[in-house]
Motif scaffolding. Sequence first.
Motif, PDB file in Angstrom:
ATOM      1  N   SER A 215      57.531 -42.432  69.692  1.00 21.79           N
ATOM      2  CA  SER A 215      58.445 -42.854  70.759  1.00 21.79           C
ATOM      3  C   SER A 215      59.695 -41.976  70.775  1.00 21.79           C
ATOM      4  O   SER A 215      60.212 -41.636  71.854  1.00 21.79           O
ATOM      5  N   TYR A 216      60.181 -41.574  69.597  1.00 20.49           N
ATOM      6  CA  TYR A 216      61.323 -40.655  69.533  1.00 20.49           C
ATOM      7  C   TYR A 216      60.953 -39.301  70.136  1.00 20.49           C
ATOM      8  O   TYR A 216      61.748 -38.707  70.888  1.00 20.49           O
ATOM      9  N   ASP A 217      59.765 -38.829  69.846  1.00 16.66           N
ATOM     10  CA  ASP A 217      59.291 -37.562  70.420  1.00 16.66           C
ATOM     11  C   ASP A 217      59.247 -37.629  71.941  1.00 16.66           C
ATOM     12  O   ASP A 217      59.689 -36.702  72.639  1.00 16.66           O
ATOM     13  N   ARG A 218      58.743 -38.732  72.493  1.00 16.71           N
ATOM     14  CA  ARG A 218      58.675 -38.870  73.952  1.00 16.71           C
ATOM     15  C   ARG A 218      60.075 -38.992  74.566  1.00 16.71           C
ATOM     16  O   ARG A 218      60.331 -38.494  75.664  1.00 16.71           O
ATOM     17  N   ALA A 219      60.985 -39.659  73.856  1.00 13.85           N
ATOM     18  CA  ALA A 219      62.343 -39.795  74.376  1.00 13.85           C
ATOM     19  C   ALA A 219      63.034 -38.430  74.453  1.00 13.85           C
ATOM     20  O   ALA A 219      63.735 -38.130  75.437  1.00 13.85           O
ATOM     21  N   CYS A 223      64.248 -37.041  77.967  1.00 18.35           N
ATOM     22  CA  CYS A 223      65.698 -37.041  78.160  1.00 18.35           C
ATOM     23  C   CYS A 223      66.339 -35.680  77.883  1.00 18.35           C
ATOM     24  O   CYS A 223      67.402 -35.367  78.441  1.00 18.35           O
ATOM     25  N   LEU A 309      63.823 -48.547  66.543  1.00 14.92           N
ATOM     26  CA  LEU A 309      63.720 -47.166  67.023  1.00 14.92           C
ATOM     27  C   LEU A 309      62.840 -47.074  68.264  1.00 14.92           C
ATOM     28  O   LEU A 309      63.163 -46.344  69.212  1.00 14.92           O
ATOM     29  N   SER A 313      64.199 -45.930  71.943  1.00 13.95           N
ATOM     30  CA  SER A 313      63.579 -44.750  72.562  1.00 13.95           C
ATOM     31  C   SER A 313      63.065 -45.066  73.960  1.00 13.95           C
ATOM     32  O   SER A 313      63.313 -44.314  74.918  1.00 13.95           O
ATOM     33  N   TYR A 314      62.360 -46.195  74.087  1.00 18.51           N
ATOM     34  CA  TYR A 314      61.824 -46.536  75.408  1.00 18.51           C
ATOM     35  C   TYR A 314      62.920 -46.998  76.368  1.00 18.51           C
ATOM     36  O   TYR A 314      62.775 -46.875  77.588  1.00 18.51           O
ATOM     37  N   ARG A 316      65.861 -45.555  76.499  1.00 17.38           N
ATOM     38  CA  ARG A 316      66.367 -44.276  77.016  1.00 17.38           C
ATOM     39  C   ARG A 316      65.399 -43.665  78.021  1.00 17.38           C
ATOM     40  O   ARG A 316      65.804 -43.104  79.043  1.00 17.38           O
TER      41      ARG A 316
END
Length: 410
Positions: A215-219, A223, A309, A313-314, A316
Motif C-alpha cells: 500500500s505504501y508503494d502504491r501511495a 501521489c 499504514l 496509504s489508501y 492519500r
Amino acid sequence: MAEMKRMSTQDQLARKKYMGAKPKTGQDADLELAAVLNQRDQKKELFPEQETHSEVTALGVMVTAQHSSKCPPCLVLKYLPGIEQMQQHPHLPSHSMALANLTSAPEFLLLGLMDGTDIHPLLFLLFLGVYLLNALGNLSMVVLVRSDEALCSPMYYFLGHLSLVDVCFTTITVPGLLAGLLRPGRAVSFQECFAQMYFFVALGITESYLLAAMSYDRAVAVCRPLHYSAVMTPRRCAVLVGASWAVAHLHSLLHTLLISALSYPRSAPVRHFFCDMTVMLSLAISDTSAVETAIFSEGLAVVLTPLLLVSLSYARILVAVLGVRSAGGRLRAFSTCGAHLVVVSLFFGSVLSVYFRPSSAYSASYDRLVSVVYAVVTPTLNPFIYSLRNKEVKGALKRGLKWRAAPQEV
C-alpha cells in the motif's frame, strides 16, 4: 508403632529399588505389578487410616509428591502403555493433571471444522478445489516474477513475496482441515501443535506487513510519481521485506513461548482445524491472565501498525484520485483501490475480531468460521485481485505459455 516404622522402612527401600530398577517387560513386569498391588492392599488392610496411592508402570517411571498436610507422602506411578489416566487425588483433583504434564507431553485432538464425527465429502471437495486454486495462482505469480524481466518493478517484487507467503500460509492449515473433513479427531503431539502455531502466526504477520509495504508503494506511485524511482529503491524494498519477515518471526516466537509454557491436560480436544492461539489459551489449566495481557498488548501494537499504514496509504491515494479531473480515470482508480480495500478489510477485520477480545468471549464455532476467511479465502483472492487483473501480469503469463508451447511445435 514398631510395626508402622518397619512398614515405613520397607516402603522406602521399595521406592529406592524401583527408582534404580531397569525397565521390565513381559511376564516379569506382570508378576512385579501383581506383587506391588498385593503389597498395597495389605497395607490398606493393616492401616486403613493411612491413605496410600501407588500405580506401577512397566517402564518404571515414578514421581514423588507431597500433596498436602492432610495427606502423607505418596508414591505416584504412571502407567505408560495400556493405562491412560492417572488416579485423581481426593484432596487436590487437579494435582494429578499437573503431574501428568511433568511426566509426559500433552497430546491434542483436532476435531476439525465441523462438530461431530460425520465425514463431509462435499466440503472436502470444495476446500480441495480452493486450495488447488490458491496454489496455482500464487505459485504462478512467484514463477512469473522470478522469470519475466518485465515484472521487475517494486510492486511485483512485493507481489512475489506475498504470493510465496500466501501459499505457505494455506499449506500450514488447509491439509489438516481436509483431513478433518474425512477423518475427524486427528491426534497431534505437543511439539507438532506449537510448531504449526508458530509458523501460522509468523506467516500471518508477514502477510500483514507485506500488505502495508504494497500500500505504501502504491501511495508513492500515485501521489509522487516523479519521485517514485528515487523513493522505492531496490535496497529500500529489500529492507521492507526483510523487516516484515523479521518482525513476524520475533512476534510469533514470543507468543509461542508464552503459550507453550502454560499447563495443559494430558489429552485435550481442540475444537478447531489447527492449533490456534485463542484455542490453546482456552485449553490451558493454569492461570492465563499474565500471558493474555502480554499477548494482547504486544500483539495489538504489531497488528495495528500495518493496519494504520494501510489506512494512511489508501487515504492519500483516495485524496489524490478525487483530484483527477477525468471521470474515467477516477473510475479505474476506484475499481482497483476498491478491490484492494475489500481484501485488506477481510484480512484485518477477521484477524482483529478473533484475536483481540477477552478469552471469556471465546466461541469455537465463530472462530472456525472467521479463520476460514483469513486463512483460506483471503490468500486465495490475493493473486487474482492484485496480480492477474494487471495487464503486465497477463502479458507475462501469455509470454510464458507461448514459450512453453514453442518447443512442442518444433
